[in-house]
Scaffold this active site. Structure first.
Site, mmCIF file in Angstrom:
data_model
loop_
_atom_site.group_PDB
_atom_site.id
_atom_site.type_symbol
_atom_site.label_atom_id
_atom_site.label_comp_id
_atom_site.label_asym_id
_atom_site.label_seq_id
_atom_site.Cartn_x
_atom_site.Cartn_y
_atom_site.Cartn_z
ATOM 1 N N ASP A 13 0.825 -1.222 0.000
ATOM 2 C CA ASP A 13 0.000 0.000 0.000
ATOM 3 C C ASP A 13 0.852 1.262 0.000
ATOM 4 O O ASP A 13 0.411 2.321 0.453
ATOM 5 C CB ASP A 13 -0.950 0.027 1.217
ATOM 6 C CG ASP A 13 -1.797 -1.228 1.317
ATOM 7 O OD1 ASP A 13 -2.399 -1.609 0.298
ATOM 8 O OD2 ASP A 13 -1.823 -1.846 2.402
ATOM 9 N N GLU A 14 2.066 1.163 -0.532
ATOM 10 C CA GLU A 14 2.937 2.342 -0.571
ATOM 11 C C GLU A 14 2.616 3.275 -1.728
ATOM 12 O O GLU A 14 3.066 4.427 -1.751
ATOM 13 C CB GLU A 14 4.417 1.928 -0.702
ATOM 14 C CG GLU A 14 4.945 1.092 0.423
ATOM 15 C CD GLU A 14 4.840 -0.403 0.129
ATOM 16 O OE1 GLU A 14 5.440 -1.194 0.874
ATOM 17 O OE2 GLU A 14 4.161 -0.761 -0.855
ATOM 18 N N LYS A 16 2.623 1.859 -5.161
ATOM 19 C CA LYS A 16 3.366 1.309 -6.311
ATOM 20 C C LYS A 16 2.595 1.493 -7.615
ATOM 21 O O LYS A 16 3.182 1.766 -8.658
ATOM 22 C CB LYS A 16 3.642 -0.182 -6.090
ATOM 23 C CG LYS A 16 4.519 -0.476 -4.892
ATOM 24 C CD LYS A 16 4.795 -1.965 -4.750
ATOM 25 C CE LYS A 16 3.561 -2.781 -4.441
ATOM 26 N NZ LYS A 16 2.923 -2.429 -3.156
ATOM 27 N N ALA A 39 -4.056 -7.921 -4.215
ATOM 28 C CA ALA A 39 -3.515 -6.571 -4.074
ATOM 29 C C ALA A 39 -4.414 -5.599 -4.800
ATOM 30 O O ALA A 39 -5.097 -5.961 -5.751
ATOM 31 C CB ALA A 39 -2.097 -6.507 -4.648
ATOM 32 N N GLY A 40 -4.406 -4.356 -4.342
ATOM 33 C CA GLY A 40 -5.162 -3.324 -5.034
ATOM 34 C C GLY A 40 -4.263 -2.159 -5.356
ATOM 35 O O GLY A 40 -3.710 -1.520 -4.458
ATOM 36 N N HIS A 41 -4.039 -1.892 -6.651
ATOM 37 C CA HIS A 41 -3.217 -0.764 -7.068
ATOM 38 C C HIS A 41 -4.129 0.342 -7.586
ATOM 39 O O HIS A 41 -4.909 0.122 -8.511
ATOM 40 C CB HIS A 41 -2.230 -1.197 -8.154
ATOM 41 C CG HIS A 41 -1.173 -2.123 -7.633
ATOM 42 N ND1 HIS A 41 -0.253 -2.755 -8.444
ATOM 43 C CD2 HIS A 41 -0.879 -2.516 -6.378
ATOM 44 C CE1 HIS A 41 0.551 -3.504 -7.708
ATOM 45 N NE2 HIS A 41 0.189 -3.366 -6.449
ATOM 46 N N THR A 42 -4.014 1.510 -6.990
ATOM 47 C CA THR A 42 -4.884 2.627 -7.344
ATOM 48 C C THR A 42 -4.145 3.624 -8.221
ATOM 49 O O THR A 42 -3.051 4.076 -7.880
ATOM 50 C CB THR A 42 -5.401 3.338 -6.076
ATOM 51 O OG1 THR A 42 -6.094 2.377 -5.263
ATOM 52 C CG2 THR A 42 -6.340 4.464 -6.432
ATOM 53 N N ARG A 142 2.618 -29.545 -7.328
ATOM 54 C CA ARG A 142 2.597 -29.974 -8.735
ATOM 55 C C ARG A 142 1.256 -30.580 -9.162
ATOM 56 O O ARG A 142 1.210 -31.507 -9.960
ATOM 57 C CB ARG A 142 3.764 -30.935 -9.019
ATOM 58 C CG ARG A 142 5.120 -30.265 -8.819
ATOM 59 C CD ARG A 142 6.279 -31.214 -8.974
ATOM 60 N NE ARG A 142 6.329 -32.229 -7.941
ATOM 61 C CZ ARG A 142 6.794 -32.021 -6.700
ATOM 62 N NH1 ARG A 142 7.234 -30.836 -6.344
ATOM 63 N NH2 ARG A 142 6.801 -33.006 -5.829
ATOM 64 N N GLN A 223 2.111 -6.524 -3.166
ATOM 65 C CA GLN A 223 2.603 -6.580 -1.785
ATOM 66 C C GLN A 223 3.965 -5.869 -1.649
ATOM 67 O O GLN A 223 4.254 -4.959 -2.397
ATOM 68 C CB GLN A 223 2.661 -8.024 -1.267
ATOM 69 C CG GLN A 223 1.305 -8.666 -1.109
ATOM 70 C CD GLN A 223 0.829 -9.331 -2.384
ATOM 71 O OE1 GLN A 223 1.579 -9.953 -3.105
ATOM 72 N NE2 GLN A 223 -0.446 -9.193 -2.665
ATOM 73 N N THR A 238 2.763 -12.964 2.388
ATOM 74 C CA THR A 238 2.107 -13.465 1.191
ATOM 75 C C THR A 238 2.765 -14.778 0.769
ATOM 76 O O THR A 238 3.697 -15.249 1.426
ATOM 77 C CB THR A 238 2.141 -12.408 0.069
ATOM 78 O OG1 THR A 238 1.219 -12.781 -0.963
ATOM 79 C CG2 THR A 238 3.541 -12.235 -0.512
ATOM 80 N N THR A 299 -8.502 -3.493 -1.990
ATOM 81 C CA THR A 299 -9.060 -4.804 -2.329
ATOM 82 C C THR A 299 -10.168 -5.209 -1.359
ATOM 83 O O THR A 299 -11.231 -5.665 -1.761
ATOM 84 C CB THR A 299 -7.948 -5.871 -2.327
ATOM 85 O OG1 THR A 299 -7.012 -5.548 -3.356
ATOM 86 C CG2 THR A 299 -8.519 -7.258 -2.600
ATOM 87 N N GLY A 301 -11.208 -3.211 1.568
ATOM 88 C CA GLY A 301 -11.888 -2.136 2.283
ATOM 89 C C GLY A 301 -11.552 -2.105 3.762
ATOM 90 O O GLY A 301 -12.037 -1.250 4.512
ATOM 91 N N ARG A 304 -6.566 0.131 7.460
ATOM 92 C CA ARG A 304 -5.164 -0.237 7.636
ATOM 93 C C ARG A 304 -4.677 0.202 9.014
ATOM 94 O O ARG A 304 -5.094 1.234 9.536
ATOM 95 C CB ARG A 304 -4.306 0.422 6.552
ATOM 96 C CG ARG A 304 -4.644 -0.065 5.153
ATOM 97 C CD ARG A 304 -3.829 0.658 4.091
ATOM 98 N NE ARG A 304 -4.265 0.252 2.747
ATOM 99 C CZ ARG A 304 -4.469 1.084 1.733
ATOM 100 N NH1 ARG A 304 -4.265 2.381 1.894
ATOM 101 N NH2 ARG A 304 -4.874 0.632 0.558
#
Length: 428
Positions: A13-14, A16, A39-42, A142, A223, A238, A299, A301, A304
């Site tokens: 959550d930095e 990225k 992950a959620g990238h905004t 496998r 992550q 993760t 992702t 809600g 944090r």
């Protein structure tokens, strides 16, 4: 060749996604190398927010081929939903491709993730329950299914029958839940197969050919370093490696082809889920940080956990990833605080260290050793030149460089694509 890596230097959550988007217009290719839709990238462009869970954050740049690499686990239903949502807004997604080696998250993976977390109860990991861990587990035992298996559908059905018998046995005997119906699963994948086939490629050849032709290729993980399966706060991590080393395994490229390793660091600390958090603020200041920074998972809600900047964590990320540059985000959020404590060490059983203990029991005993920095009150969101930042803000950034031994090349002063101060051009 120019291989760029963007990694998270804390617990995720930095920001990225924003940085990948900022660099995207100078890239020929953006490659996601690990993780899944956990992950959620905004990305914010001219005030319009786009939240991406599985698609590479460069997807809004039409000239950059977007590749979901071999190390990613792909929920095909989530992927198609994201594609449909973008296309409904007029975004062309023909440039999105999937590695044939990428493993597929199956509906039973999602179910098992939920059941396992419920069973762990007080010892839960705090997963997003998206099936990521169970899918990676099948990969390493496998019995997983890959995107390439969809090409020969008879082969896919045969492999599914074998794996499903194992999974149904777990679901019925261990959790006393209803088994998955084989025919129903086959029909589900039959319906989406034709949409996926044109996107499946030999990503290893495609990516390496681009690098060998001196194209700009950006590798994006999900992550962050403190959630790495090897070096994070295990077991609250993760299921893959979001480090620069993870690029080599997750995208199939040599480390000699990675020229720039860019660490993204939030100007304060946050994390989602369980696990130790040395600088966590469990008071009104922590809530103030959460509200000011809108610290809720893209992702899930989930709110944090918030705390002061921990430079021991960032220093560890610089060491493990071999960071060449840092990007500092959300420093504008700190404008309202008169004093800014920054963690520069841990006191554990009377001894001071800057290292991250492997043992969670030892790490949980750590007390932060703070260096107190003076804050600033000016609104810095409109600033575009480093010299125009308040003096105390520049001192705060200088401390980050001092402790991590890594130069800061870009400072983000707001969520939009344009809210940046460029100190060193990352693409030169």
């Amino acid at each position: 060749m120019a291989g760029y890596v963007v990694v998270g230097s804390q617990w995720g959550d930095e920001g990225k996604g924003k940085i990948v988007d900022v660099l995207g217009d100078k890239m020929d290719m953006v490659v996601r190398f690990q993780g899944g839709n956990n992950a959620g990238h905004t990305v914010v462009v001219e005030g319009e927010k786009t939240v991406l869970h599985l698609l590479p954050s460069g997807v809004l740049h039409q000239d950059a081929l977007c590749v979901i690499g071999p190390g990613v686990v792909v929920d095909p239903f989530v992927l198609l939903k994201e594609i449909d949502e973008l296309e409904s807004r007029g975004v062309n997604t023909e440039h999105v491709k999937i590695s044939g080696r990428a493993h597929l998250i199956m509906p039973y993976h999602v179910k098992l993730d939920e059941l396992q977390e419920t069973r762990l109860a007080g010892n839960k990991i705090g997963t997003t329950k998206r099936g990521i861990g169970p899918c990676y587990a099948d990969k390493y035992t496998r019995i997983g299914l890959r995107a390439c298996d969809l090409v020969d559908f008879d082969n896919f059905k045969s492999k599914l029958a074998t794996t499903l018998s194992i999974k149904n046995e777990q679901i019925v005997k261990l959790y006393e839940e209803e088994p998955f119906d084989y025919d129903a699963l086959v029909e589900q994948f039959k319906e989406i197969r034709e949409r996926l086939l044109p996107r499946i490629i030999d990503a290893v050849t495609t990516v390496n050919d681009a690098l060998d032709q001196n194209q700009n290729v950006l590798f994006e993980g999900a992550q962050a370093n403190m959630l790495d399966i090897n070096y994070g706060t295990y077991p609250y991590v993760t299921s893959s490696s979001p480090t620069a080393a993870g690029v080599c395994e997750g995208a199939g490229v040599s480390p000699f082809k990675l020229d720039h390793v860019i660490g993204v660091v939030k100007a304060y600390s946050t994390r989602v889920g369980e696990g130790p958090f040395v600088t966590e603020l469990l008071d009104e200041v922590g809530e103030e940080l959460r509200q000011a920074g809108n610290e809720y998972g893209a992702t899930t809600g989930r709110p944090r956990r918030c705390g002061w900047l921990d430079l021991c964590v960032v220093k560890q990320a610089a060491r493990i990833n071999g960071l060449t540059d840092l990007v500092v985000t959300k420093i504008d959020v700190l404008s309202q605080f008169k004093t800014l404590p920054v963690c520069v060490g841990y006191e554990i059983d009377g001894q001071v260290t800057t290292s991250i203990p492997a043992s969670l029991e030892e790490y949980a005993k750590a007390k932060p050793v703070y260096r107190m920095m003076e804050g600033w009150e000016e609104d810095i969101t409109g600033i575009r030149q480093f010299e125009e930042l308040p003096e105390n803000c520049r001192k705060y950034l200088a401390l980050i460089e001092e402790i991590t031994g890594t130069r800061i090349s870009l400072v983000s002063v707001g969520p939009d694509r344009e809210n940046n101060i460029v100190i060193h051009d990352l693409t030169k």
